[in-house]
Design a protein around this motif. Structure first.
Motif, short mmCIF file in Angstrom:
data_model
loop_
_atom_site.label_atom_id
_atom_site.label_comp_id
_atom_site.label_asym_id
_atom_site.label_seq_id
_atom_site.Cartn_x
_atom_site.Cartn_y
_atom_site.Cartn_z
N VAL A 86 0.87 -1.18 0.00
CA VAL A 86 0.00 0.00 0.00
C VAL A 86 0.90 1.22 0.00
CG1 VAL A 86 -1.94 -1.10 1.16
CG2 VAL A 86 -0.15 -0.03 2.52
N TYR A 87 0.33 2.37 -0.32
CA TYR A 87 1.09 3.61 -0.36
C TYR A 87 0.60 4.52 0.75
CZ TYR A 87 3.11 2.12 -4.73
OH TYR A 87 3.81 1.42 -5.67
N LEU A 88 1.49 4.82 1.71
CA LEU A 88 1.15 5.67 2.83
C LEU A 88 1.65 7.09 2.59
CD1 LEU A 88 2.00 3.42 5.91
CD2 LEU A 88 -0.12 3.54 4.58
N PRO A 89 0.83 8.09 2.90
CA PRO A 89 1.28 9.47 2.71
C PRO A 89 2.33 9.85 3.74
CG PRO A 89 -0.88 9.43 3.77
CD PRO A 89 -0.55 8.00 3.39
N LYS A 90 3.41 10.44 3.27
CA LYS A 90 4.42 11.01 4.18
C LYS A 90 4.14 12.49 4.30
CE LYS A 90 9.32 11.51 5.17
NZ LYS A 90 10.72 11.31 4.71
N ILE A 91 3.97 12.98 5.54
CA ILE A 91 3.60 14.37 5.74
C ILE A 91 4.79 15.21 6.17
CG2 ILE A 91 1.23 13.68 6.30
CD1 ILE A 91 1.86 14.40 9.22
N LEU A 102 -4.31 16.87 8.64
CA LEU A 102 -2.91 16.51 8.38
C LEU A 102 -2.66 16.08 6.95
CD1 LEU A 102 -2.00 14.48 11.60
CD2 LEU A 102 -1.30 16.81 11.01
N LEU A 103 -3.67 15.49 6.31
CA LEU A 103 -3.47 14.93 4.98
C LEU A 103 -3.93 15.87 3.88
CD1 LEU A 103 -4.35 11.18 5.58
CD2 LEU A 103 -2.19 12.39 5.90
N ASN A 104 -3.94 17.18 4.17
CA ASN A 104 -4.25 18.11 3.09
C ASN A 104 -3.13 18.06 2.07
OD1 ASN A 104 -2.40 20.67 3.27
ND2 ASN A 104 -2.96 20.22 5.40
N ILE A 105 -3.46 18.40 0.84
CA ILE A 105 -2.53 18.21 -0.28
C ILE A 105 -1.22 18.96 -0.09
CG2 ILE A 105 -3.53 20.12 -1.60
CD1 ILE A 105 -3.03 18.45 -4.13
N TYR A 106 -1.24 20.08 0.64
CA TYR A 106 -0.04 20.88 0.82
C TYR A 106 0.88 20.30 1.90
CZ TYR A 106 -2.92 24.11 -1.83
OH TYR A 106 -3.72 24.67 -2.79
N ASN A 107 0.37 19.37 2.69
CA ASN A 107 1.17 18.80 3.77
C ASN A 107 1.72 17.42 3.42
OD1 ASN A 107 2.26 19.18 6.41
ND2 ASN A 107 0.76 17.74 7.25
N ILE A 108 1.37 16.90 2.26
CA ILE A 108 1.86 15.58 1.84
C ILE A 108 3.09 15.75 0.96
CG2 ILE A 108 1.34 13.51 0.51
CD1 ILE A 108 -1.56 13.77 1.40
N ILE A 109 4.18 15.11 1.35
CA ILE A 109 5.42 15.17 0.58
C ILE A 109 5.37 14.20 -0.59
CG2 ILE A 109 7.93 14.83 0.66
CD1 ILE A 109 7.77 15.44 3.68
N ASN A 110 5.05 12.95 -0.30
CA ASN A 110 4.93 11.90 -1.31
C ASN A 110 4.22 10.71 -0.69
OD1 ASN A 110 6.92 10.65 0.27
ND2 ASN A 110 8.58 11.29 -1.09
N TYR A 111 4.08 9.65 -1.47
CA TYR A 111 3.47 8.41 -0.99
C TYR A 111 4.53 7.32 -0.99
CZ TYR A 111 -1.05 10.67 -1.38
OH TYR A 111 -2.12 11.53 -1.22
N LEU A 118 2.17 -5.78 6.69
CA LEU A 118 2.48 -5.12 7.95
C LEU A 118 1.40 -4.13 8.37
CD1 LEU A 118 6.29 -4.35 7.52
CD2 LEU A 118 5.23 -6.25 8.74
N PHE A 119 0.81 -3.44 7.39
CA PHE A 119 -0.08 -2.33 7.72
C PHE A 119 -1.46 -2.45 7.10
CE2 PHE A 119 4.33 -0.70 7.64
CZ PHE A 119 4.48 -0.47 9.00
N GLY A 120 -1.81 -3.65 6.61
CA GLY A 120 -3.15 -3.84 6.05
C GLY A 120 -3.40 -2.90 4.89
N GLU A 121 -4.60 -2.34 4.86
CA GLU A 121 -4.95 -1.40 3.79
C GLU A 121 -4.30 -0.04 4.01
OE1 GLU A 121 -6.65 -2.00 1.00
OE2 GLU A 121 -6.67 -4.09 1.61
N GLY A 122 -3.84 0.23 5.23
CA GLY A 122 -3.09 1.46 5.50
C GLY A 122 -3.90 2.73 5.47
N GLY A 123 -5.22 2.63 5.41
CA GLY A 123 -6.04 3.83 5.25
C GLY A 123 -5.99 4.80 6.40
N ASP A 124 -5.62 4.32 7.59
CA ASP A 124 -5.58 5.20 8.76
C ASP A 124 -4.17 5.56 9.17
OD1 ASP A 124 -8.45 5.25 9.30
OD2 ASP A 124 -8.22 3.14 9.81
N CYS A 125 -3.19 5.24 8.34
CA CYS A 125 -1.79 5.47 8.70
C CYS A 125 -1.15 6.57 7.85
CB CYS A 125 -0.98 4.18 8.52
SG CYS A 125 -1.46 2.83 9.61
N PHE A 126 -0.15 7.21 8.43
CA PHE A 126 0.69 8.13 7.67
C PHE A 126 2.12 7.99 8.17
CE2 PHE A 126 -0.69 10.65 11.32
CZ PHE A 126 0.49 11.25 11.75
#
Length: 214
Positions: A86-91, A102-111, A118-126
């Motif tokens: 899965v791809y987790l957003p790095k903030i 926290l996950l607004n587009i301006y605060n996300i560096i990359n995925y 390890l992290f399932g679907e990862g939908g609640d992780c950053f």
């Protein structure tokens, strides 16, 4: 690379071409391509046309995507050489101004691709870079990339990412006999404080993973 011609005879020539471009891009870059990048690689200038092909690939079950997330294309193929991920957003940061978004587009560096085992679907992780050195004795240091879950149940001894005034900190969580108080301990206590009123701190999430360099 998967032999798309023999494995996916139910795809049109254009769909096979797009699939192969996606697979090749992931193999060489380590991340999925964007719609624009796919268009450039297959010679399709219209983003809507590329989206249409991706929609049909998704309907046919050979790719899947996360709604509203860039670079979220994943290949669905039992013969794929890629482990499920899965791809987790790095903030960039946590602050009083963005703590509720926290996950607004301006605060996300990359995925960042991480194993789904390890992290399932990862939908609640950053992911965030370690913000302080107060758990250095516990093996967590600056430049570590931390995986934080926002869907958590806390028990004594869990490590949390917290916001106190303007400080973003890592602390060991412990309950207090007074329900209005919370105990948040560090290896080295720079604030000179371990007991907090619950309303003076914001617990961002629970530490569930760490990437570090040796």
């Amino acid at each position: 690379m998967v032999n798309v011609s023999s494995d996916f005879d139910f795809l049109t020539a254009k769909q096979k071409k797009v699939y192969m471009v996606i697979e090749s891009f992931i193999k060489s870059k380590g991340i999925p391509p964007t719609v624009r990048e796919i268009g450039e690689l297959v010679g399709e200038k219209t983003p809507g046309a590329v989206q249409g092909i991706l929609n049909r690939l998704e309907q046919k079950g050979v790719i899947k995507r996360e709604v509203g997330m860039a670079r979220s294309i994943q290949l669905v193929n039992n013969n794929s050489q890629y482990a499920p991920h899965v791809y987790l957003p790095k903030i960039k940061k946590v602050s009083q101004r963005n703590v509720n978004d926290l996950l607004n587009i301006y605060n996300i560096i990359n995925y960042v691709p991480v194993p789904s085992s390890l992290f399932g679907e990862g939908g609640d992780c950053f992911i965030i870079d370690c913000p302080d050195n107060s758990l250095l004795e516990s093996g967590i240091k600056y430049n570590d990339m931390l995986v934080i879950s926002r869907n958590y149940e806390l028990k004594d001894g869990d490590i949390v990412l917290m916001l106190y005034e303007t400080h973003v900190l890592l602390r060991y969580y412990n309950h207090h006999e007074n329900p209005d108080l919370i105990v948040l301990k560090a290896d080295s206590e720079l604030l000179g404080k371990e007991v907090f009123n619950r309303n003076e701190v914001t617990i961002i999430g629970k530490l569930v993973g760490k990437y570090t360099k040796y």
